[in-house]
Design a protein around this motif. Structure first.
Motif, short mmCIF file in Angstrom:
data_model
loop_
_atom_site.label_atom_id
_atom_site.label_comp_id
_atom_site.label_asym_id
_atom_site.label_seq_id
_atom_site.Cartn_x
_atom_site.Cartn_y
_atom_site.Cartn_z
N GLU A 176 0.82 -1.21 0.00
CA GLU A 176 0.00 0.00 0.00
C GLU A 176 0.85 1.27 0.00
O GLU A 176 0.45 2.31 -0.51
CB GLU A 176 -0.95 0.01 1.21
N LEU A 177 2.06 1.17 0.55
CA LEU A 177 2.98 2.30 0.50
C LEU A 177 3.53 2.53 -0.90
O LEU A 177 4.10 3.59 -1.18
CB LEU A 177 4.16 2.08 1.47
N GLY A 178 3.37 1.54 -1.76
CA GLY A 178 3.85 1.67 -3.13
C GLY A 178 5.10 0.88 -3.43
O GLY A 178 5.74 1.08 -4.47
N MET A 179 5.47 -0.05 -2.53
CA MET A 179 6.64 -0.88 -2.75
C MET A 179 6.25 -2.16 -3.51
O MET A 179 5.09 -2.57 -3.50
CB MET A 179 7.31 -1.22 -1.42
N VAL A 180 7.24 -2.76 -4.17
CA VAL A 180 7.00 -3.95 -4.99
C VAL A 180 7.93 -5.07 -4.55
O VAL A 180 9.15 -4.85 -4.40
CB VAL A 180 7.23 -3.64 -6.48
N LYS A 181 7.38 -6.27 -4.33
CA LYS A 181 8.20 -7.42 -3.93
C LYS A 181 9.04 -7.87 -5.12
O LYS A 181 8.52 -8.16 -6.19
CB LYS A 181 7.31 -8.54 -3.42
N THR A 182 10.35 -7.94 -4.91
CA THR A 182 11.26 -8.32 -5.99
C THR A 182 12.03 -9.61 -5.69
O THR A 182 12.65 -10.17 -6.58
CB THR A 182 12.27 -7.19 -6.27
N VAL A 183 12.00 -10.05 -4.43
CA VAL A 183 12.62 -11.33 -4.05
C VAL A 183 11.66 -12.03 -3.10
O VAL A 183 11.15 -11.42 -2.15
CB VAL A 183 13.99 -11.13 -3.35
N ASP A 184 11.40 -13.33 -3.36
CA ASP A 184 10.54 -14.12 -2.49
C ASP A 184 11.20 -15.48 -2.31
O ASP A 184 11.00 -16.40 -3.10
CB ASP A 184 9.15 -14.26 -3.12
N ASP A 185 12.01 -15.58 -1.26
CA ASP A 185 12.83 -16.78 -1.04
C ASP A 185 12.56 -17.32 0.36
O ASP A 185 13.35 -17.13 1.28
CB ASP A 185 14.31 -16.44 -1.23
N GLY A 186 11.42 -17.98 0.51
CA GLY A 186 11.07 -18.56 1.81
C GLY A 186 10.93 -17.48 2.88
O GLY A 186 10.09 -16.58 2.75
N PRO A 187 11.77 -17.56 3.94
CA PRO A 187 11.65 -16.57 5.02
C PRO A 187 12.22 -15.20 4.66
O PRO A 187 12.08 -14.25 5.41
CB PRO A 187 12.48 -17.20 6.15
N TRP A 188 12.85 -15.08 3.50
CA TRP A 188 13.51 -13.84 3.08
C TRP A 188 12.77 -13.23 1.89
O TRP A 188 12.60 -13.87 0.86
CB TRP A 188 14.95 -14.12 2.70
N LYS A 189 12.33 -11.99 2.04
CA LYS A 189 11.66 -11.28 0.96
C LYS A 189 12.25 -9.87 0.86
O LYS A 189 12.66 -9.30 1.86
CB LYS A 189 10.15 -11.20 1.21
N GLU A 190 12.28 -9.34 -0.34
CA GLU A 190 12.77 -7.98 -0.55
C GLU A 190 11.72 -7.17 -1.28
O GLU A 190 11.04 -7.67 -2.18
CB GLU A 190 14.08 -7.98 -1.34
N TYR A 191 11.61 -5.90 -0.88
CA TYR A 191 10.63 -4.99 -1.46
C TYR A 191 11.35 -3.71 -1.89
O TYR A 191 12.10 -3.12 -1.11
CB TYR A 191 9.54 -4.65 -0.45
N ASP A 192 11.09 -3.30 -3.12
CA ASP A 192 11.70 -2.08 -3.65
C ASP A 192 10.76 -0.90 -3.49
O ASP A 192 9.55 -1.01 -3.79
CB ASP A 192 12.01 -2.25 -5.15
N ALA A 193 11.33 0.23 -3.07
CA ALA A 193 10.64 1.51 -3.14
C ALA A 193 11.17 2.22 -4.38
O ALA A 193 12.04 1.70 -5.10
CB ALA A 193 10.92 2.33 -1.89
N GLY A 194 10.66 3.41 -4.66
CA GLY A 194 11.24 4.18 -5.74
C GLY A 194 12.71 4.46 -5.49
O GLY A 194 13.50 4.57 -6.42
N SER A 195 13.08 4.56 -4.21
CA SER A 195 14.46 4.79 -3.81
C SER A 195 14.75 3.95 -2.57
O SER A 195 14.16 4.16 -1.51
CB SER A 195 14.67 6.28 -3.51
N GLY A 196 15.63 2.98 -2.71
CA GLY A 196 15.96 2.11 -1.58
C GLY A 196 15.16 0.83 -1.57
O GLY A 196 14.20 0.65 -2.35
N ARG A 197 15.54 -0.06 -0.70
CA ARG A 197 14.97 -1.42 -0.65
C ARG A 197 14.84 -1.83 0.82
O ARG A 197 15.62 -1.42 1.67
CB ARG A 197 15.92 -2.35 -1.40
#
Length: 238
Positions: A22-43
């Motif tokens: 809802e903040l506008g971030m997008v999930k770019t890594v989905d590896d079990g217990p580890w996930k990464e979300y990108d903002a327009g600037s930073g992760r």
């Protein structure tokens, strides 16, 4: 390269995913217990934690770099005049990394970025912010400079210091008494009321406050259920 990428440990990853989306971030890594979300600037990385564990609800300060050895070399070379060698190549629990240790004893990892580019679908107005709270603000700020962070002018002529990372995100230094610790927040260059309405429509508890330095959005943390956890903040930046 240098990118802001804190790691947040939580037993409520689904609720965090809803908030970050809802903040506008997008999930770019989905590896079990580890996930990464990108903002327009930073992760931001999320790591699953056991409910009630010491890690649950905590954030680890961290950055991403391109080449670990070259990053360590450049950081230590820039630190020669300070008489310090803050960067050390290490085999951490999560793999090869570079540990940065500040003069206040605060340490964090610079990890090799698994993927370089920011997701183009992320809200371009949102930036991930991590804060280095420290009893020695001047030394912490110098360590960030030596890492290659770019000083961003701030109106207050005090011990605070703001930096941007070349590849995204904001790093802040704020003075505190006692032990150094990390903090997590966000900045938004768009209209905060639009972001507030978007979060509220998703059922997320959110308020806006008017403060001396600008407007700030206060968002209920997904970790707060049944616990005394401070709200997350999203500050307005133009």
């Amino acid at each position: 390269m240098l990118r802001v990428r804190p790691v947040h440990f939580t037993s409520r990853p689904d609720q965090w995913e809803q908030l970050l989306t809802e903040l506008g971030m997008v999930k770019t890594v989905d590896d079990g217990p580890w996930k990464e979300y990108d903002a327009g600037s930073g992760r931001l990385a999320l790591h699953s934690a056991e409910a009630g564990s010491a890690e649950d609800g905590t954030t680890a300060f961290g950055v991403e770099v391109g080449d670990l050895a070259e990053f360590a070399r450049r950081t230590n070379l820039a630190s020669v005049e300070d008489g310090t060698t803050p960067a050390e190549l290490v085999d951490a629990d999560h793999g090869a990394s570079c540990r940065i240790t500040g003069e206040d004893g605060f340490s964090f990892f610079a990890d090799k970025a698994a993927h370089g580019a920011q997701c183009a679908d992320a809200d371009p107005g949102l930036a991930v912010v991590e804060v280095w709270f420290t009893p020695d603000a001047a030394a912490a700020a110098q360590t960030l400079r030596n890492m290659g962070a770019r000083l961003r002018p701030v109106p207050d002529d005090d011990e605070t210091a703001d930096f941007t990372a070349k590849n995204g995100g904001v790093l802040m230094v704020r003075p505190v008494d006692g032990a150094a610790r990390p903090g997590l927040g966000f900045e938004y260059t768009g209209e905060l009321s639009v972001l507030r309405d978007r979060l509220a429509a998703a059922g997320i508890n959110v308020t806006i406050t008017e403060e001396a330095f600008g407007r700030t959005l206060h968002v209920a943390s997904p970790d707060a259920a049944g616990r005394d956890v401070p709200a997350l903040w999203v500050s307005s930046r133009h």
